[in-house]
Motif scaffolding. Structure first.
Motif, PDB file in Angstrom:
ATOM      1  N   PRO A  67      23.167  -3.675  -5.597  1.00 16.81           N
ATOM      2  CA  PRO A  67      23.285  -2.686  -4.523  1.00 16.81           C
ATOM      3  C   PRO A  67      23.006  -1.277  -5.031  1.00 16.81           C
ATOM      4  O   PRO A  67      22.962  -1.033  -6.239  1.00 16.81           O
ATOM      5  CB  PRO A  67      24.747  -2.833  -4.095  1.00 16.81           C
ATOM      6  CG  PRO A  67      25.450  -3.218  -5.367  1.00 16.81           C
ATOM      7  CD  PRO A  67      24.486  -4.139  -6.080  1.00 16.81           C
ATOM      8  N   SER A  68      22.852  -0.349  -4.087  1.00 12.40           N
ATOM      9  CA  SER A  68      22.687   1.055  -4.442  1.00 12.40           C
ATOM     10  C   SER A  68      23.905   1.559  -5.203  1.00 12.40           C
ATOM     11  O   SER A  68      25.011   1.020  -5.069  1.00 12.40           O
ATOM     12  CB  SER A  68      22.493   1.883  -3.166  1.00 12.40           C
ATOM     13  OG  SER A  68      22.635   3.258  -3.423  1.00 12.40           O
ATOM     14  N   ILE A  69      23.715   2.606  -5.990  1.00  7.71           N
ATOM     15  CA  ILE A  69      24.855   3.233  -6.655  1.00  7.71           C
ATOM     16  C   ILE A  69      25.753   3.922  -5.640  1.00  7.71           C
ATOM     17  O   ILE A  69      26.939   4.148  -5.883  1.00  7.71           O
ATOM     18  CB  ILE A  69      24.367   4.253  -7.718  1.00  7.71           C
ATOM     19  CG1 ILE A  69      25.532   4.740  -8.587  1.00  7.71           C
ATOM     20  CG2 ILE A  69      23.673   5.431  -7.050  1.00  7.71           C
ATOM     21  CD1 ILE A  69      26.180   3.682  -9.424  1.00  7.71           C
ATOM     22  N   TRP A  70      25.216   4.213  -4.437  1.00  8.96           N
ATOM     23  CA  TRP A  70      25.982   4.956  -3.435  1.00  8.96           C
ATOM     24  C   TRP A  70      26.738   4.017  -2.499  1.00  8.96           C
ATOM     25  O   TRP A  70      26.262   2.939  -2.153  1.00  8.96           O
ATOM     26  CB  TRP A  70      25.056   5.854  -2.608  1.00  8.96           C
ATOM     27  CG  TRP A  70      24.438   6.946  -3.421  1.00  8.96           C
ATOM     28  CD1 TRP A  70      23.159   6.994  -3.891  1.00  8.96           C
ATOM     29  CD2 TRP A  70      25.076   8.134  -3.884  1.00  8.96           C
ATOM     30  NE1 TRP A  70      22.957   8.148  -4.610  1.00  8.96           N
ATOM     31  CE2 TRP A  70      24.112   8.871  -4.625  1.00  8.96           C
ATOM     32  CE3 TRP A  70      26.361   8.666  -3.743  1.00  8.96           C
ATOM     33  CZ2 TRP A  70      24.418  10.098  -5.218  1.00  8.96           C
ATOM     34  CZ3 TRP A  70      26.650   9.891  -4.335  1.00  8.96           C
ATOM     35  CH2 TRP A  70      25.692  10.594  -5.054  1.00  8.96           C
ATOM     36  N   PHE A  71      27.912   4.482  -2.093  1.00  8.45           N
ATOM     37  CA  PHE A  71      28.756   3.756  -1.136  1.00  8.45           C
ATOM     38  C   PHE A  71      29.273   4.792  -0.152  1.00  8.45           C
ATOM     39  O   PHE A  71      29.935   5.760  -0.525  1.00  8.45           O
ATOM     40  CB  PHE A  71      29.917   3.085  -1.881  1.00  8.45           C
ATOM     41  CG  PHE A  71      30.863   2.301  -1.006  1.00  8.45           C
ATOM     42  CD1 PHE A  71      30.618   0.963  -0.743  1.00  8.45           C
ATOM     43  CD2 PHE A  71      32.006   2.891  -0.472  1.00  8.45           C
ATOM     44  CE1 PHE A  71      31.502   0.227   0.047  1.00  8.45           C
ATOM     45  CE2 PHE A  71      32.888   2.172   0.320  1.00  8.45           C
ATOM     46  CZ  PHE A  71      32.634   0.828   0.582  1.00  8.45           C
TER      47      PHE A  71
ATOM     48  N   ILE B 123      22.487   8.034   5.336  1.00 10.96           N
ATOM     49  CA  ILE B 123      22.005   6.658   5.103  1.00 10.96           C
ATOM     50  C   ILE B 123      22.035   6.404   3.612  1.00 10.96           C
ATOM     51  O   ILE B 123      21.959   7.337   2.801  1.00 10.96           O
ATOM     52  CB  ILE B 123      20.566   6.466   5.656  1.00 10.96           C
ATOM     53  CG1 ILE B 123      20.208   4.984   5.802  1.00 10.96           C
ATOM     54  CG2 ILE B 123      19.555   7.182   4.781  1.00 10.96           C
ATOM     55  CD1 ILE B 123      20.911   4.298   6.934  1.00 10.96           C
ATOM     56  N   SER B 124      22.168   5.138   3.219  1.00 13.46           N
ATOM     57  CA  SER B 124      21.981   4.745   1.817  1.00 13.46           C
ATOM     58  C   SER B 124      20.893   3.681   1.758  1.00 13.46           C
ATOM     59  O   SER B 124      20.489   3.124   2.781  1.00 13.46           O
ATOM     60  CB  SER B 124      23.285   4.232   1.183  1.00 13.46           C
ATOM     61  OG  SER B 124      23.659   2.983   1.736  1.00 13.46           O
ATOM     62  N   SER B 125      20.431   3.380   0.551  1.00 10.15           N
ATOM     63  CA  SER B 125      19.174   2.646   0.404  1.00 10.15           C
ATOM     64  C   SER B 125      19.294   1.134   0.512  1.00 10.15           C
ATOM     65  O   SER B 125      18.276   0.461   0.676  1.00 10.15           O
ATOM     66  CB  SER B 125      18.524   2.999  -0.938  1.00 10.15           C
ATOM     67  OG  SER B 125      19.427   2.751  -2.003  1.00 10.15           O
TER      68      SER B 125
END
Length: 823
Positions: free
Chosen positions: A289-293, A770-772
């Motif tokens: 998953p993306s590093i972002w949450f 938004i996240s990726s």
């Protein structure tokens, strides 16, 4: 014969049944770790019930009676969705990957052990203020509560990866969160590699040519430096590279893939809404998953919402009701390589300011799966930890009888960056936010701010102070025993670049050079962008006032100023020239390519062939002009340097000499090399993307690679866990999709904006983000990639602090009840 056939049918049927049973069993165990978002749990460690409301995009909105209860809920939610990612980040910074992956990750563990970031984080715990320490403790309690539920409920070991790499999970500690911040600092700096590369190139070419191939960013430059050989006369040039092979688990990115970002803000005079606007998209390596949450926290001082990193109890970039903040990499020169002379009569001593003195030493044992453990000797000088010659090509620039030590601001053992970020979340206006940044140490960032009425940008983070007589001004490795080469502390916070209430009403940063001060107050010689900022400036000036939508348009802009500029040079002697040529011949393919490019506006659109033709052509041109000059070292130049190429075409200070191939008798011109490079590029495109040049697509080459760092390269599993998408943009567009630069697919999009957001303070709840990929780290969750396609298309989801909106279409509400209340 019939009997044989009957047994063959039985055996085949049995194998099919066993295979189906195996798949079902694997599915059962893997999905056991999917959390139930609509559940109630009795837990210890909270003062009152905590609600985790997950909206229809699975963004948790966390409500509690106290801030500590809310941070407990964030730790619980992070662990539910990203437990594997969190434990991997912790293992990485601890230097303990080899316990799971064996010898493959030994060098990674060695690097992290030698930097000793985890011990620095542990020492920094006591440096935090009381409220930050309480938040860290509560967050850790929330993570550990979920770990207890996993163990008690046999919830699939917490993540499907745990079945393949089973190892006990230690309890979460406050130091773990601080350590992950330090790990992010490691991912965002490239100063060490810049120094090493500059030194290596200076051993091969003249100072004038060094200024070409590693140019200063436009603006007042630094006075000419002596060559590295003049500073370090015993160094041996042309040493073979000792760079480690690429591994997706390595947190130190290649020089060309260090951190980047965009952020800009407009005050009320430049906004059509009557209040301020802010846009931010931080750039990091793409992963699944993306590093972002994404998360929202309802703190006692009000709600905050934005991007978090699992393992860290912070909204790192986001907004409250009255303040928005965005981050971009500041490119501060925060690392130095020191050459430490070793006592020839005692290898445990090095030359200090007043003679020989002992290294500080400690042994560290690296446990390696399926192999004997290895004990490494950690050493420090007064300048920093000693890094062996076989890492980061340090051996290529180290003279005999010396070792290299690394000075770096992130090695601080009193690092209060966590407290700074906590204070930022509670700030209500620009002034309070700037004040909060004073506690930040590393990584150095440009903090872009907008409250209801004002905008500002402040560089936060420690900036090393260097002596005005420093031998290399921090651009080359230098002798650590000379006092003029040592750091003189760090700059006062008030001296960091600061832009408040600008006359033009807009502030922004694309990692560009933002201040021009002479050494030693220079901040940096190596900035991250010279191109995107030109396009950004034009878009900002094209409108008298801006809206949320115009900021979104700028964030998603894929027009390459670089392509527009370089093509005028590369094709200057080729446009609409040459004799008619029959279809299928190289000459005809060249003419078709040039005709396409002549009518192109520079938009790096995924559906067009022109971006691929341009990118392959420019890449081939740069490779040709440096190959004979730099030899094997040319492999270090993986990405296009537009300033270098423009210097060549404009013949700045005689730079066109790069076009002449040294080893050939004729004198080649840049037009000759451009024509040859175009033919080479068209051959490469034909071999990799098809011979119909009009039909190729940039998006097929510029595929976003959201790959699982561990399972991504595994057959079958890779198909399940990796997310691949055709994308627009490129290295030098505002919608930046940094290419891989090496290997058989050099134009894959590997480094981009994993988080995008635009905040509108005239109507804060109309803000978007938004996240990726998605919110879940579980490959079998429907939220593993639920946001990925929206991200690819340039779409956003609402970023609202309205609790009723979160509840209206919630996919689940988790209620945590204190144990005491059940009695």
């Amino acid at each position: 014969m019939f009997t044989l056939f009957r047994w063959a049918v039985r055996l085949t049927t049995t194998l099919i049944v066993l295979m189906v049973a195996g798949v079902v069993l694997a599915w059962y165990f893997a999905t056991r770790s999917l959390p139930d978002y609509d559940a109630t749990a009795q837990v210890a460690g909270i003062s009152a019930p905590v609600e985790i409301v997950r909206d229809n995009a699975n963004v948790p909105h966390i409500f509690g009676a106290t801030d500590e209860d809310v941070f407990f809920g964030l730790g619980y939610a992070h662990a539910q969705d990203r437990l594997w990612q969190m434990t991997m980040l912790r293992r990485t910074v601890q230097g303990r990957l080899s316990e799971l992956y064996g010898a493959r990750t030994f060098d990674i563990d060695q690097v992290l052990r030698r930097y000793d970031l985890y011990n620095a984080a542990t020492a920094s715990v006591v440096a935090q203020d009381a409220s930050t320490l309480a938040a860290l403790t509560a967050y850790a309690d929330g993570v550990n509560t979920w770990l207890d539920e996993v163990n008690k409920g046999a919830l699939g070991r917490g993540a499907p990866e745990m079945w393949l790499f089973n190892h006990p999970i230690a309890r979460w500690q406050p130091a773990d969160s601080i350590a992950i911040l330090k790990l992010m600092a490691l991912q965002l700096t490239s100063s060490l590699e810049n120094e090493v590369l500059r030194a290596r190139v200076s051993l091969i070419v003249s100072p004038a040519r060094l200024s070409d191939v590693l140019p200063d960013d436009p603006g007042s430059g630094v006075a000419a430096l002596p060559s590295y050989a003049a500073l370090v006369p015993d160094v041996v040039p042309n040493q073979p590279s000792t760079r480690m092979a690429y591994d997706p688990l390595m947190p130190v990115p290649p020089r060309a893939l260090a951190g980047a970002s965009n952020a800009w803000a407009a005050n009320a005079t430049r906004s059509a809404t009557g209040s301020t606007l802010l846009a931010n998209d931080p750039h990091l390596g793409l992963t699944a998953p993306s590093i972002w949450f994404l998360a929202r926290l309802e703190l006692e001082g009000g709600g905050v919402i934005g991007g978090t990193i699992p393992g860290v109890p912070l909204i790192l970039t986001g907004r409250s009701a009255n303040l928005g903040w965005g981050l971009t990499t500041a490119n501060v020169d925060d690392q130095d390589v020191f050459l430490e002379e070793v006592n020839p009569n005692n290898s445990e001593e090095y030359r200090g300011l007043d003679g020989w003195q002992s290294f500080v030493s400690r042994d560290s044992i690296i446990t390696i799966k399926d192999a004997p453990s290895v004990t490494i000797r950690l050493r420090w000088t007064e300048n920093g930890p000693v890094i062996p010659d076989d890492l980061f090509d340090l051996g290529t620039i180290t003279p005999p009888g010396h070792v290299t030590a690394i000075g770096w601001t992130a090695l601080s053992q009193t690092d209060t960056s966590m407290s700074a970020a906590m204070a930022l979340m509670r700030a209500r206006n620009v002034d309070q936010a700037i004040a909060a940044g004073e506690l930040h140490v590393a990584p150095a960032q440009n903090l872009t701010l907008a409250d209801r009425n004002r905008v500002a940008m402040q560089t936060i983070g420690a900036i090393p102070m260097r002596d005005a007589n420093h031998q290399s001004q921090g651009r080359y490795p230098s002798f650590g025993y000379l006092p003029e080469n040592r750091w003189q502390g760090v700059s006062a916070y008030v001296d960091n670049p600061r832009f408040v209430d600008p006359d033009g009403g807009i502030v922004g940063n694309t990692n560009n050079k933002m201040i021009d001060r002479p050494f030693p107050r220079h901040v940096s010689f190596d900035w991250g962008d010279t191109q995107r900022v030109i396009r950004w400036r034009r878009l900002m000036q094209a409108r008298e006032v801006h809206t949320r939508d115009s900021f979104i348009e700028a964030q998603l802009d894929s027009v390459s100023f670089t392509a527009r500029t370089l093509l005028t040079f590369m094709g200057a002697d080729l446009w609409f020239t040459g004799d008619a040529a029959p279809d299928g011949t190289p000459e005809r393919r060249r003419q078709i390519a040039l005709e396409l490019l002549a009518a192109w506006n520079g938009e790096m659109n995924e559906h067009l062939p022109e971006p691929l033709i341009y990118a392959a052509w420019a890449r081939a041109f740069q490779a040709r002009v440096i190959r004979d000059e730099l030899g094997p070292l040319a492999a270090e130049f993986t990405h296009l340097d537009p300033v270098f190429l423009e210097r060549i075409f404009r013949d700045v200070d005689g730079a066109s000499i790069w076009c002449d191939v040294i080893q050939s008798a004729p004198v080649e011109t840049c037009a000759d090399i451009a024509r040859q490079a175009l033919d080479e590029a068209l051959i490469w495109i034909a071999e990799n993307h098809g011979t119909a040049i009009e039909a190729v697509r940039w998006g097929d080459a510029h595929e976003a690679t959201h790959d699982h760092p561990v399972l991504g390269a595994t057959p079958i599993l890779g198909w399940i866990v990796n997310i691949r998408q055709s994308t627009s943009g490129g290295d030098n567009t505002l919608m930046r999709g940094r290419t891989r630069g090496t290997g058989p697919a050099p134009f894959q999009n590997v480094h981009a904006a994993g988080y995008r957001a635009v905040y509108d303070f005239a109507d804060p709840d109309s803000s978007v983000f938004i996240s990726s990929t998605g919110q879940s780290g579980h490959p079998f969750s429907r939220y593993y990639d639920n946001l990925g396609e929206m991200w690819r298309r340039g779409e956003y989801i609402p970023m609202s602090l309205d609790p009723d909106l979160a509840r209206a279409a919630a996919v689940g509400v988790t209620t945590l009840v204190p144990v005491e209340s059940s009695e």
